[in-house]
Design an enzyme around this catalytic site. Structure first.
Site, mmCIF file in Angstrom:
data_model
loop_
_atom_site.group_PDB
_atom_site.id
_atom_site.type_symbol
_atom_site.label_atom_id
_atom_site.label_comp_id
_atom_site.label_asym_id
_atom_site.label_seq_id
_atom_site.Cartn_x
_atom_site.Cartn_y
_atom_site.Cartn_z
ATOM 1 N N ALA A 192 0.836 -1.206 0.000
ATOM 2 C CA ALA A 192 0.000 0.000 0.000
ATOM 3 C C ALA A 192 0.868 1.253 0.000
ATOM 4 O O ALA A 192 1.313 1.722 1.053
ATOM 5 C CB ALA A 192 -0.935 -0.024 1.202
ATOM 6 N N GLU B 110 2.344 -0.223 -11.179
ATOM 7 C CA GLU B 110 3.758 -0.326 -10.793
ATOM 8 C C GLU B 110 4.638 0.637 -11.601
ATOM 9 O O GLU B 110 5.775 0.335 -11.962
ATOM 10 C CB GLU B 110 4.238 -1.774 -10.841
ATOM 11 C CG GLU B 110 3.450 -2.613 -9.826
ATOM 12 C CD GLU B 110 4.150 -3.835 -9.304
ATOM 13 O OE1 GLU B 110 5.372 -3.916 -9.402
ATOM 14 O OE2 GLU B 110 3.435 -4.703 -8.768
ATOM 15 N N ARG C 187 -9.007 -21.188 -39.691
ATOM 16 C CA ARG C 187 -10.073 -20.382 -40.302
ATOM 17 C C ARG C 187 -9.912 -20.328 -41.824
ATOM 18 O O ARG C 187 -8.853 -19.915 -42.329
ATOM 19 C CB ARG C 187 -10.002 -18.962 -39.716
ATOM 20 C CG ARG C 187 -10.897 -17.948 -40.369
ATOM 21 C CD ARG C 187 -12.314 -18.060 -39.869
ATOM 22 N NE ARG C 187 -13.119 -16.927 -40.333
ATOM 23 C CZ ARG C 187 -14.438 -16.937 -40.306
ATOM 24 N NH1 ARG C 187 -15.097 -17.990 -39.841
ATOM 25 N NH2 ARG C 187 -15.118 -15.885 -40.732
HETATM 26 N N1 CAA Z 1 16.129 2.215 -5.589
HETATM 27 C C1 CAA Z 1 16.558 2.735 -4.419
HETATM 28 N N2 CAA Z 1 16.411 4.040 -4.100
HETATM 29 C C2 CAA Z 1 15.803 4.836 -5.007
HETATM 30 C C3 CAA Z 1 15.334 4.369 -6.237
HETATM 31 C C4 CAA Z 1 15.510 2.991 -6.526
HETATM 32 N N3 CAA Z 1 15.092 2.477 -7.677
HETATM 33 N N4 CAA Z 1 14.772 5.379 -6.933
HETATM 34 C C5 CAA Z 1 14.897 6.471 -6.156
HETATM 35 N N5 CAA Z 1 15.516 6.136 -4.991
HETATM 36 C C6 CAA Z 1 15.884 7.030 -3.893
HETATM 37 C C7 CAA Z 1 16.862 8.078 -4.386
HETATM 38 O O1 CAA Z 1 18.205 7.619 -4.297
HETATM 39 C C8 CAA Z 1 16.591 9.213 -3.445
HETATM 40 O O2 CAA Z 1 17.201 8.983 -2.194
HETATM 41 P P1 CAA Z 1 18.347 9.974 -1.607
HETATM 42 O O3 CAA Z 1 17.742 11.340 -1.553
HETATM 43 O O4 CAA Z 1 18.647 9.391 -0.281
HETATM 44 O O5 CAA Z 1 19.466 9.887 -2.590
HETATM 45 C C9 CAA Z 1 15.107 9.101 -3.195
HETATM 46 O O6 CAA Z 1 14.732 7.753 -3.504
HETATM 47 C C10 CAA Z 1 14.297 10.056 -4.012
HETATM 48 O O7 CAA Z 1 14.594 9.814 -5.382
HETATM 49 P P2 CAA Z 1 14.057 10.785 -6.495
HETATM 50 O O8 CAA Z 1 14.414 12.197 -6.131
HETATM 51 O O9 CAA Z 1 14.504 10.274 -7.829
HETATM 52 O O10 CAA Z 1 12.475 10.596 -6.315
HETATM 53 P P3 CAA Z 1 11.280 11.297 -7.055
HETATM 54 O O11 CAA Z 1 10.322 11.810 -6.053
HETATM 55 O O12 CAA Z 1 11.790 12.252 -8.095
HETATM 56 O O13 CAA Z 1 10.528 10.074 -7.788
HETATM 57 C C11 CAA Z 1 10.067 8.328 -9.345
HETATM 58 C C12 CAA Z 1 11.121 9.153 -8.561
HETATM 59 C C13 CAA Z 1 10.851 7.357 -10.171
HETATM 60 C C14 CAA Z 1 9.220 9.194 -10.263
HETATM 61 C C15 CAA Z 1 9.191 7.587 -8.328
HETATM 62 O O14 CAA Z 1 8.385 8.478 -7.623
HETATM 63 C C16 CAA Z 1 8.310 6.515 -8.940
HETATM 64 O O15 CAA Z 1 8.751 5.406 -9.218
HETATM 65 N N6 CAA Z 1 6.997 6.822 -9.159
HETATM 66 C C17 CAA Z 1 6.034 5.800 -9.569
HETATM 67 C C18 CAA Z 1 5.415 5.123 -8.380
HETATM 68 C C19 CAA Z 1 4.827 3.784 -8.716
HETATM 69 O O16 CAA Z 1 5.399 2.994 -9.459
HETATM 70 N N7 CAA Z 1 3.666 3.500 -8.153
HETATM 71 C C20 CAA Z 1 3.027 2.218 -8.325
HETATM 72 C C21 CAA Z 1 2.514 1.746 -6.992
HETATM 73 S S1 CAA Z 1 2.315 0.020 -6.767
HETATM 74 C C22 CAA Z 1 1.065 -0.499 -7.759
HETATM 75 O O17 CAA Z 1 1.052 -0.232 -8.900
HETATM 76 C C23 CAA Z 1 -0.077 -1.281 -7.192
HETATM 77 C C24 CAA Z 1 0.087 -2.755 -7.177
HETATM 78 O O18 CAA Z 1 -0.137 -3.345 -6.135
HETATM 79 C C25 CAA Z 1 0.329 -3.535 -8.388
#
Ligand code: CAA
Length: 385
Positions: free
Chosen positions: A124, A363, A268
């Protein structure tokens, strides 16, 4: 094929294929109609080890590598995409996060039960106003003695109703933006967790997608996953693995649609011959096969990097982006090859087409995958969103 699968990987693939086509496929169309959760399938999958595939053997997992997992998940998706998404969130996100960030006590308490399929895991993160930008979430977790008190609403939660354990992110220090987000292991039996409305979706209809409402939900302090402030990193790391899972699901559904289209084209008759004899259709089939193979190589390559414990963030996003877009093209073509029959429920392609639609959305949308990929390549000080 670039990847030479090991005997063990081939054995897992053929075992899951046999099970999926015999047991899971049999009721997929009916469950799509009735929206009945595939509880029976999942119970058997737990007994066969499919619900703790990458978890270590000491916690009753299979200790399988990520490639074996991708092969298994694709086979389940071939039979039923609704069952596959439950398996994917459960394994890729929930089990993997506990295995990576959990304390020994948390692993003892939760990982074994998840791996045995005693309950299903959910994740979540998303909220009504925080989807692509999860830092903007509003759920809070306030420490009060031995508990954290959670308040807020999570949205679009896969297995929201049918899960037993949920990894929930919440703000423990709202002023610290992403560094103020923490992750918690929340049992569904904890007081103050309410299952909200269930979405009536276009596809994946046998997998429940609900709101989860936290109303002064009390979570013992020992149920924090990782440290305070590590929740965003935990969620992002989990999504890296989750995105390989969505690519694997895309492959399974694409292969099912492709096989159905080839079978139909060879049976078909129009204009006095099989429609598979027409070049216009043969070239479509060649393009479909090529696109599926390209997605397979990208997905296996991301899985291999993960298995070798190398950084796989970009490859996971590339695999998810390409495979999820590919399955939308392939299912649309498969439906077209079926002509008018493809638009009916007499054939399974219309279900494949509906199920595949969300793969470019959940995701991380295709647009978010492009953000991840381009940010890694360009490494700008000011990132693009
Ligand atoms: N692995 C580890 N750490 C990571 C990372 C990764 N892949 N990506 C970012 N981080 C860390 C960064 O290193 C940074 O940390 P520090 O400040 O300590 O260096 C921190 O996270 C912030 O990174 P960003 O500034 O790049 O973050 P952002 O706010 O700009 O967002 C984004 C990046 C890629 C857009 C991210 O917000 C994202 O992936 N958004 C999409 C969310 C998503 O996929 N949602 C789906 C939810 S689940 C679902 O779909 C339901 C289900 O159950 C199937």
């Amino acid at each position: 094929m670039l990847f030479k699968l090991s005997n063990e990987q081939l054995m897992i693939q053929s075992m899951v294929r046999e099970f999926a086509r015999r047991e899971v496929a049999a009721t997929a169309a009916e469950r799509d109609r009735t929206r009945e959760f595939p509880a029976e399938n999942l119970k058997k999958m737990g007994e066969l080890g499919f619900l703790g595939m990458m978890a270590p053997a000491q916690y009753d997992g299979e200790g399988a590598d990520t490639i074996s997992y991708v092969l298994a998940l694709s086979e389940i998706a071939y039979a039923c995409a609704s069952t596959a998404v439950v398996m994917s969130v459960h394994n890729s996100i929930v089990c993997e996060s506990i295995n990576r960030y959990g304390t020994e006590d948390q692993k003892q308490k939760y990982l074994g039960a998840l791996a045995r399929g005693e309950y299903i895991g959910a994740f979540a993160l998303t909220e009504p106003h925080a989807g692509s930008d999860p830092v903007m979430q509003n759920t809070t977790a306030t420490r009060d003695g031995d508990v954290y008190v959670l308040n807020g609403t999570k949205r679009f939660i896969t297995s929201g109703r049918n899960s037993g354990l949920v990894i929930v992110t919440a703000k423990t220090a709202p002023e610290k933006r992403h560094k103020g987000i923490s992750a918690f292991l929340v049992e569904k039996s904890f007081p103050g967790i309410i299952v909200g409305r269930e979405e009536d979706k276009m596809g994946l209809r046998a997998s429940d997608t609900t709101d989860l409402i936290f109303d002064n939900c009390q979570v013992p302090v020992e149920n924090i996953l990782g440290k305070e402030g590590e929740g965003f990193k935990i969620a992002m790391t989990a999504l890296d693995g989750g995105r390989i899972g969505i690519a694997a699901q895309s492959l399974g559904v694409a292969q099912a649609a492709f096989d159905a289209a080839v079978k139909y084209a060879k049976s078909r008759n129009q204009f006095g011959r099989k429609v598979s004899k027409f070049q216009g259709l043969r070239w479509i089939i060649a393009d479909m096969a090529t696109q599926i193979e390209a997605a397979r190589q990208l997905t296996l390559s991301a899985a291999a990097l993960k298995a070798r414990h190398e950084n796989f963030t970009v490859q996971a996003s590339m695999a998810k982006l390409f495979a999820s877009e590919m399955v939308n093209r392939v299912t649309a073509k498969a439906l077209q090859i079926h002509g008018g029959y493809g638009y009916t429920k007499e054939y399974p392609v219309e279900r494949y087409y509906r199920d595949a639609r969300v793969f470019t959305i959940y995701e991380g949308t295709s647009e978010i995958q492009r953000v991840v990929i381009s940010n890694h390549i360009l490494k700008d000080k000011r990132k693009q969103h």
